[in-house]
Design an enzyme around this catalytic site. Structure first.
Site, PDB file in Angstrom:
ATOM      1  N   LYS A 192       0.463  -7.668 -24.662  1.00  0.00           N
ATOM      2  CA  LYS A 192       0.389  -7.776 -23.209  1.00  0.00           C
ATOM      3  C   LYS A 192       0.341  -6.393 -22.562  1.00  0.00           C
ATOM      4  O   LYS A 192      -0.332  -6.198 -21.544  1.00  0.00           O
ATOM      5  CB  LYS A 192       1.568  -8.593 -22.688  1.00  0.00           C
ATOM      6  CG  LYS A 192       1.522 -10.055 -23.128  1.00  0.00           C
ATOM      7  CD  LYS A 192       0.219 -10.731 -22.735  1.00  0.00           C
ATOM      8  CE  LYS A 192       0.157 -12.182 -23.133  1.00  0.00           C
ATOM      9  NZ  LYS A 192      -1.116 -12.824 -22.721  1.00  0.00           N
ATOM     10  N   GLY A 202      -4.809 -17.238 -25.487  1.00  0.00           N
ATOM     11  CA  GLY A 202      -4.217 -16.357 -26.479  1.00  0.00           C
ATOM     12  C   GLY A 202      -2.972 -16.990 -27.073  1.00  0.00           C
ATOM     13  O   GLY A 202      -2.577 -18.102 -26.710  1.00  0.00           O
ATOM     14  N   TYR A 230       3.625  -9.739 -29.750  1.00  0.00           N
ATOM     15  CA  TYR A 230       3.131 -10.450 -28.566  1.00  0.00           C
ATOM     16  C   TYR A 230       3.298  -9.592 -27.316  1.00  0.00           C
ATOM     17  O   TYR A 230       2.359  -9.408 -26.538  1.00  0.00           O
ATOM     18  CB  TYR A 230       3.881 -11.776 -28.422  1.00  0.00           C
ATOM     19  CG  TYR A 230       3.687 -12.440 -27.082  1.00  0.00           C
ATOM     20  CD1 TYR A 230       2.481 -13.043 -26.759  1.00  0.00           C
ATOM     21  CD2 TYR A 230       4.713 -12.464 -26.132  1.00  0.00           C
ATOM     22  CE1 TYR A 230       2.295 -13.647 -25.525  1.00  0.00           C
ATOM     23  CE2 TYR A 230       4.537 -13.066 -24.908  1.00  0.00           C
ATOM     24  CZ  TYR A 230       3.329 -13.658 -24.606  1.00  0.00           C
ATOM     25  OH  TYR A 230       3.144 -14.244 -23.376  1.00  0.00           O
ATOM     26  N   LEU A 245       0.678 -23.924 -19.382  1.00  0.00           N
ATOM     27  CA  LEU A 245       0.453 -23.348 -18.060  1.00  0.00           C
ATOM     28  C   LEU A 245      -0.922 -23.717 -17.531  1.00  0.00           C
ATOM     29  O   LEU A 245      -1.074 -24.045 -16.346  1.00  0.00           O
ATOM     30  CB  LEU A 245       0.615 -21.829 -18.131  1.00  0.00           C
ATOM     31  CG  LEU A 245       0.478 -21.066 -16.817  1.00  0.00           C
ATOM     32  CD1 LEU A 245       1.445 -21.587 -15.761  1.00  0.00           C
ATOM     33  CD2 LEU A 245       0.703 -19.574 -17.049  1.00  0.00           C
ATOM     34  N   ASP A 247     -11.141 -23.385 -23.653  1.00  0.00           N
ATOM     35  CA  ASP A 247     -10.041 -23.342 -24.608  1.00  0.00           C
ATOM     36  C   ASP A 247     -10.602 -23.629 -25.988  1.00  0.00           C
ATOM     37  O   ASP A 247     -11.593 -24.359 -26.120  1.00  0.00           O
ATOM     38  CB  ASP A 247      -8.955 -24.369 -24.256  1.00  0.00           C
ATOM     39  CG  ASP A 247      -7.599 -24.020 -24.857  1.00  0.00           C
ATOM     40  OD1 ASP A 247      -7.489 -24.007 -26.097  1.00  0.00           O
ATOM     41  OD2 ASP A 247      -6.653 -23.754 -24.095  1.00  0.00           O
ATOM     42  N   SER A 252       3.143 -10.573 -19.417  1.00  0.00           N
ATOM     43  CA  SER A 252       4.416 -11.229 -19.718  1.00  0.00           C
ATOM     44  C   SER A 252       5.577 -10.268 -19.529  1.00  0.00           C
ATOM     45  O   SER A 252       5.436  -9.049 -19.689  1.00  0.00           O
ATOM     46  CB  SER A 252       4.406 -11.723 -21.178  1.00  0.00           C
ATOM     47  OG  SER A 252       5.681 -12.170 -21.583  1.00  0.00           O
ATOM     48  N   ASN A 253       6.728 -10.842 -19.227  1.00  0.00           N
ATOM     49  CA  ASN A 253       7.958 -10.043 -19.199  1.00  0.00           C
ATOM     50  C   ASN A 253       8.247  -9.416 -20.551  1.00  0.00           C
ATOM     51  O   ASN A 253       8.988  -8.438 -20.642  1.00  0.00           O
ATOM     52  CB  ASN A 253       9.138 -10.900 -18.723  1.00  0.00           C
ATOM     53  CG  ASN A 253       9.539 -11.981 -19.711  1.00  0.00           C
ATOM     54  OD1 ASN A 253      10.498 -11.851 -20.463  1.00  0.00           O
ATOM     55  ND2 ASN A 253       8.816 -13.095 -19.707  1.00  0.00           N
ATOM     56  N   HIS A 254       7.635  -9.932 -21.621  1.00  0.00           N
ATOM     57  CA  HIS A 254       7.889  -9.386 -22.953  1.00  0.00           C
ATOM     58  C   HIS A 254       7.207  -8.038 -23.170  1.00  0.00           C
ATOM     59  O   HIS A 254       7.503  -7.355 -24.156  1.00  0.00           O
ATOM     60  CB  HIS A 254       7.497 -10.405 -24.012  1.00  0.00           C
ATOM     61  CG  HIS A 254       8.333 -11.638 -23.945  1.00  0.00           C
ATOM     62  ND1 HIS A 254       9.671 -11.644 -24.266  1.00  0.00           N
ATOM     63  CD2 HIS A 254       8.036 -12.899 -23.535  1.00  0.00           C
ATOM     64  CE1 HIS A 254      10.170 -12.869 -24.074  1.00  0.00           C
ATOM     65  NE2 HIS A 254       9.196 -13.643 -23.638  1.00  0.00           N
ATOM     66  N   LEU A 304     -11.864 -17.219 -28.267  1.00  0.00           N
ATOM     67  CA  LEU A 304     -12.207 -15.923 -27.681  1.00  0.00           C
ATOM     68  C   LEU A 304     -13.050 -15.061 -28.608  1.00  0.00           C
ATOM     69  O   LEU A 304     -13.657 -14.083 -28.158  1.00  0.00           O
ATOM     70  CB  LEU A 304     -10.927 -15.176 -27.302  1.00  0.00           C
ATOM     71  CG  LEU A 304     -10.088 -15.821 -26.198  1.00  0.00           C
ATOM     72  CD1 LEU A 304      -8.749 -15.099 -26.062  1.00  0.00           C
ATOM     73  CD2 LEU A 304     -10.824 -15.821 -24.869  1.00  0.00           C
TER      74      LEU A 304
END
Length: 272
Positions: free
Chosen positions: A145, A74, A141, A16, A35, A112-114, A53
């Site tokens: 989020k 991440g 995961y 992304l 990164d 995230s949708n997760h 990070l």
């Protein structure tokens, strides 16, 4: 809020991040790349900061002078809890602390949708699932989020740092599965959404779903549209080919029954 010029992009070497490095500069942004993997910069791109990070000194240097942050860094798939803890939970906290110390006032957080992965999907493309549906993470995961969204809320209330948390569906040049027809976010629409999230006034902490204007959409895009997001793409032109190759969604298949798809079943977790 006027459009920020210098934006720190964490996770710049990821899939992304690589797409957004091409699509965001035409909106007027100068991207600062960060990164833990080396970023292969193109001509005209600034040198990237290669650090993780956990490197709080590098993070403080990275945010200094930035107008905003797009936080994509991440682990983007399921992993062991200790790995998720270090990268997605502690790492996101380090990012917010660095932003607070530097006086950065706007962050766009890649949720995230997760985070709501065990939410049953609608029977059709009704766009019925609201942002305030109860959290039902499907993995460590997804749990991380949800933590990031809550951390963003806390830093808004305590420190006045505004965040738009974007529950991204699947951002690829084109959808690759029948499930993805409902959650696909085209790269161009992703750039439109991130631009809206960076420039909308008075967002406080806002949670939005990130997808294109798909005919088979499962969730409500109203909070994203309220930012000024106007999606232009739809997955429907890919539908006939994908359904012919893979078959229609089966409500008896747990991979098809929940928003999180295979994240709910790999490794098998359901039914208990």
């Amino acid at each position: 809020m006027t459009a920020p010029r210098t934006v720190l992009l964490t996770g710049a070497a990821g899939g992304l991040g690589t797409l957004m490095r091409e699509l965001l500069p035409p909106y007027g942004y100068r991207l600062r790349l960060f990164d833990q993997r080396p970023v292969e910069t193109a001509a005209g791109e600034p040198d990237a900061i290669t650090a993780g990070l956990a490197d709080t000194r590098a993070l403080r240097e990275a945010v200094r002078g930035a107008d905003a942050v797009i936080h994509l860094a991440g682990i983007s798939l399921e992993a062991g809890f200790e790995e998720i803890l270090r990268a997605n939970i502690e790492g996101t906290h380090h990012l917010y602390e660095a932003a607070r110390e530097a006086g950065v006032r706007r962050i766009v957080f890649a949720s995230s949708n997760h985070a709501v992965g065990f939410t049953p999907r609608p029977a059709d493309g009704s766009g019925a699932i609201p942002v305030d549906t109860p959290r039902r993470p499907d993995t460590y995961y997804g749990l991380s989020k949800g933590f990031g969204e809550d951390l963003a809320s806390l830093y808004w209330d305590l420190h006045g740092i505004e965040t738009v948390s974007v529950r991204i569906g699947s951002c690829f040049p084109e959808p690759t599965s029948v499930r993805m027809l409902s959650i696909w976010l085209s790269p161009a629409d992703c750039a439109r959404l991130l631009h809206a999230a960076l420039t909308a006034p008075d967002v406080g902490h806002t949670v939005v779903y990130g997808s294109s204007a798909n005919t088979r959409l499962w969730w409500d895009l109203s909070t994203a549209r309220a930012l000024g997001y106007a999606p232009q793409d739809d997955s429907e032109p890919y539908a006939a080919r994908l359904i012919a190759a893979q078959g229609a969604l089966d409500p008896e298949n747990p991979e098809h029954a929940f928003l999180g798809g295979a994240f709910c079943t790999d490794p098998p977790r359901w039914p208990h």
